[in-house]
Design a protein around this motif. Structure first.
Motif, mmCIF file in Angstrom:
data_model
loop_
_atom_site.group_PDB
_atom_site.id
_atom_site.type_symbol
_atom_site.label_atom_id
_atom_site.label_comp_id
_atom_site.label_asym_id
_atom_site.label_seq_id
_atom_site.Cartn_x
_atom_site.Cartn_y
_atom_site.Cartn_z
ATOM 1 N N PRO A 350 5.434 -11.719 8.762
ATOM 2 C CA PRO A 350 5.494 -11.637 9.888
ATOM 3 C C PRO A 350 4.748 -10.663 11.026
ATOM 4 C CG PRO A 350 7.974 -11.468 9.364
ATOM 5 C CD PRO A 350 6.816 -11.537 8.297
ATOM 6 N N LEU A 351 4.337 -11.268 12.031
ATOM 7 C CA LEU A 351 2.909 -10.316 12.843
ATOM 8 C C LEU A 351 4.383 -8.576 13.378
ATOM 9 C CD1 LEU A 351 -0.016 -11.939 14.236
ATOM 10 C CD2 LEU A 351 0.440 -10.524 11.915
ATOM 11 N N GLU A 352 6.096 -9.755 13.773
ATOM 12 C CA GLU A 352 6.719 -9.031 14.016
ATOM 13 C C GLU A 352 6.925 -7.484 13.674
ATOM 14 O OE1 GLU A 352 6.547 -11.859 13.471
ATOM 15 O OE2 GLU A 352 8.053 -13.392 15.239
ATOM 16 N N LYS A 353 6.815 -7.876 11.905
ATOM 17 C CA LYS A 353 7.053 -6.923 11.378
ATOM 18 C C LYS A 353 5.801 -5.603 11.431
ATOM 19 C CE LYS A 353 11.012 -9.025 8.584
ATOM 20 N NZ LYS A 353 11.044 -9.549 7.551
ATOM 21 N N ILE A 354 5.082 -6.488 11.077
ATOM 22 C CA ILE A 354 3.396 -5.369 11.477
ATOM 23 C C ILE A 354 2.753 -4.577 12.667
ATOM 24 C CG2 ILE A 354 1.192 -5.588 10.395
ATOM 25 C CD1 ILE A 354 2.012 -7.648 8.924
ATOM 26 N N ALA A 355 3.027 -5.481 13.584
ATOM 27 C CA ALA A 355 2.227 -4.929 14.741
ATOM 28 C C ALA A 355 2.678 -3.714 15.344
ATOM 29 C CB ALA A 355 2.231 -6.214 15.959
ATOM 30 N N ASN A 356 1.433 -2.652 15.372
ATOM 31 C CA ASN A 356 1.902 -1.577 15.961
ATOM 32 C C ASN A 356 2.674 -0.371 15.110
ATOM 33 O OD1 ASN A 356 0.276 -1.414 18.325
ATOM 34 N ND2 ASN A 356 2.052 -2.713 19.395
ATOM 35 N N ALA A 357 3.106 -0.826 13.910
ATOM 36 C CA ALA A 357 4.114 -0.209 12.982
ATOM 37 C C ALA A 357 2.901 0.686 12.244
ATOM 38 C CB ALA A 357 4.928 -1.028 12.471
ATOM 39 N N GLU A 358 3.349 2.203 11.601
ATOM 40 C CA GLU A 358 2.161 2.945 10.521
ATOM 41 C C GLU A 358 3.139 3.273 9.547
ATOM 42 O OE1 GLU A 358 -1.180 5.195 12.022
ATOM 43 O OE2 GLU A 358 1.040 6.108 12.747
ATOM 44 N N LYS A 359 2.114 2.911 8.499
ATOM 45 C CA LYS A 359 2.609 3.397 6.575
ATOM 46 C C LYS A 359 2.756 4.449 6.586
ATOM 47 C CE LYS A 359 1.220 1.537 3.596
ATOM 48 N NZ LYS A 359 1.144 -0.071 2.177
ATOM 49 N N LYS A 360 3.251 5.902 6.130
ATOM 50 C CA LYS A 360 2.654 7.186 6.018
ATOM 51 C C LYS A 360 2.988 7.403 4.731
ATOM 52 C CE LYS A 360 3.214 9.477 10.850
ATOM 53 N NZ LYS A 360 3.197 10.270 11.042
ATOM 54 N N MET A 361 2.327 8.086 4.774
ATOM 55 C CA MET A 361 2.461 8.611 3.153
ATOM 56 C C MET A 361 4.052 9.251 2.388
ATOM 57 S SD MET A 361 -0.269 9.615 0.553
ATOM 58 C CE MET A 361 -0.209 11.157 -0.051
ATOM 59 N N PRO A 362 4.444 8.599 1.759
ATOM 60 C CA PRO A 362 5.804 9.306 1.194
ATOM 61 C C PRO A 362 5.668 10.282 0.395
ATOM 62 C CG PRO A 362 5.343 6.921 0.397
ATOM 63 C CD PRO A 362 4.824 7.505 0.807
ATOM 64 N N LYS A 363 7.271 10.728 1.193
ATOM 65 C CA LYS A 363 7.465 12.338 0.434
ATOM 66 C C LYS A 363 7.348 12.882 -0.452
ATOM 67 C CE LYS A 363 10.351 14.442 4.341
ATOM 68 N NZ LYS A 363 11.793 14.842 4.952
ATOM 69 N N SER A 364 7.941 11.379 -1.820
ATOM 70 C CA SER A 364 7.887 11.045 -3.091
ATOM 71 C C SER A 364 5.963 11.349 -3.547
ATOM 72 C CB SER A 364 8.422 10.363 -3.700
ATOM 73 O OG SER A 364 7.844 9.344 -3.326
ATOM 74 N N PHE A 365 5.179 11.268 -2.682
ATOM 75 C CA PHE A 365 3.846 11.196 -3.303
ATOM 76 C C PHE A 365 2.868 12.497 -3.119
ATOM 77 C CE2 PHE A 365 2.675 6.248 -3.272
ATOM 78 C CZ PHE A 365 3.795 6.294 -3.575
ATOM 79 N N ILE A 366 4.131 13.473 -2.388
ATOM 80 C CA ILE A 366 3.419 14.589 -2.460
ATOM 81 C C ILE A 366 4.269 16.056 -2.815
ATOM 82 C CG2 ILE A 366 2.833 16.624 -0.518
ATOM 83 C CD1 ILE A 366 2.712 14.083 1.774
#
Length: 417
Positions: A350-366
């Motif tokens: 659903p677009l409600e879960k996606i619109a204007n949200a932002e996925k950053k790098m997980p801490k476990s990836f750094i």
């Protein structure tokens, strides 16, 4: 299946494979005998009733879109406000859609585009107009939530990793008497996915890039300079990869140009790569070179990832399928089902879960140092850059990219604005 036309539009910064999505959309719709119109320059084309009749393009030209970079129909950075604030524009959009019997609208973009699709779907429903809106994922920043990855990112990531690996060989060859530090700036305003992708260029701590500056990690100048000095002393040279969105501890962009904001409310950034290079030169007295690949990162179709191309085509075909099924307000997203072997599928979200949200790098990836990637990050990234999908080349040695005819649709309404 009801009668009507499908309107497709591209939004935001384009990618090496966004036209592959467009190609898949048009081919899938043609197979269902649905006419496809395209808006020139994104949602602005819809507002201006500046539409293109894709039925005037040959089947060969539409297929060739799959290996052509850029945005074949033009894109735009233009954000619609709420229906209350931009009521006249939403009314105009509905007038244009009705005038051309558009029953399915596919908007190919990122977070803001998903928001536009969602708002338009709600506006149409409130007005009683039968319209199905689908958000189609695209972004080199890889910052859409829900989807495992974004079409466009894999190819930009591949270009970044390859470019850093090749530049590192150059720097290593010249370091004894010339450049000691090479700074490579990547895109990524708030999320360090492309910066992380540069980490694929090397394996051990002495292999480039020895320093990655992520937007998720506050910039500490003294710590950074100490790290560079230590690497140069140990290795003889150092490659630094920096995300354009690098921030100070107080949240300010290191490269904030002070030029206001764009249509999406984003600060105008002024080039963090040169700024970091100048700091290294002035404070450490080392010879430094720097580069800002900028558009090259998102237009390098000659080095596209085969995985990325397949995913870009898959979301386009699924978007048409969802639209014709009347699955309003959704986006076809990529779901990873296995790391080894790498497997994925497309599902609606659903677009409600996606619109204007932002996925950053997980801490476990750094990694703990804050300057590199972890094994988990490498496992996530590696499948996305895998495989080659080069374009065909002309006899003169250059890629055989296509330019569409872009035959306009006759306007039925008065000019807007």
């Amino acid at each position: 299946m009801g009668k009507g036309t499908l309107l497709y539009a591209q939004s935001g910064g384009v990618t090496a494979v966004i036209n592959a999505t467009a190609s898949a959309v048009i081919q899938a719709a043609r197979a269902k005998k649905v006419k496809v119109l395209a808006a020139r320059n994104g949602i602005l084309g819809a507002l201006r009733e500046d539409l293109v009749d894709t039925s005037k393009e040959t089947a060969a030209a539409i297929r060739a879109l799959a290996h052509t970079p850029g945005g074949a129909f033009g894109s735009c950075r233009y954000k619609l406000k709420s229906p209350e604030q931009d009521a006249a524009k939403y009314r105009r959009l509905l007038e244009v859609l009705k005038a051309h019997d558009v029953r399915w609208f596919l908007y190919n973009g990122g977070n803001d585009s998903a928001d536009t699709s969602l708002k338009l779907s709600r506006m149409a429903a409130e007005s009683g107009y039968d319209l199905t809106c689908i958000g189609v994922p695209k972004t080199v920043d890889n910052d859409l939530v829900v989807t495992d990855t974004c079409p466009g990112f894999g190819s930009a990531a591949k270009y970044t990793a390859v470019s850093v690996a090749e530049a590192a060989l150059d720097v290593a060859a010249m370091a004894d008497t010339s450049t000691k530090v090479f700074v490579y700036e990547v895109m990524g305003r708030h999320a360090g996915w492309l910066a992380a992708a540069a980490g694929l260029a090397g394996q051990g701590r002495d292999e480039a890039p020895q320093v990655i500056l992520f937007p998720e990690v506050a910039y500490d100048e003294a710590k950074f300079l100490a790290r560079v000095a230590e690497v140069v002393k140990r290795v003889g040279w150092c490659v630094v990869v920096v995300s354009e969105g690098l921030r100070h501890a107080d949240g300010r962009f290191v490269a904030d140009a002070g030029g206001g904001t764009d249509a999406f409310g984003h600060s105008q950034l002024g080039g963090v790569g040169p700024a970091i290079a100048a700091t290294v030169k002035d404070r450490l007295g080392l010879k430094v070179h720097w580069t800002v690949p900028d558009y090259l990162q998102r237009s390098a179709r000659h080095l596209a990832s085969k995985t990325d191309l397949a995913q870009a085509q898959a979301v386009g075909a699924k978007a048409v399928e969802y639209a014709l099924k009347g699955m309003n307000g959704v986006m076809p997203v990529i779901v990873r089902t296995s790391d080894s072997p790498y497997r994925w599928k497309i599902e609606p979200a659903p677009l409600e879960k996606i619109a204007n949200a932002e996925k950053k790098m997980p801490k476990s990836f750094i990694d703990r140092s804050g300057y590199g990637i972890t094994g988990a990050c490498r496992r996530y990234l590696q499948p996305l850059v895998r495989g080659e999908a080069p374009p065909p080349f002309r006899p003169d040695g250059l890629p055989a990219y296509v330019r569409l005819r872009l035959v306009p649709v006759a306007r039925k309404l008065a000019p807007f604005g």
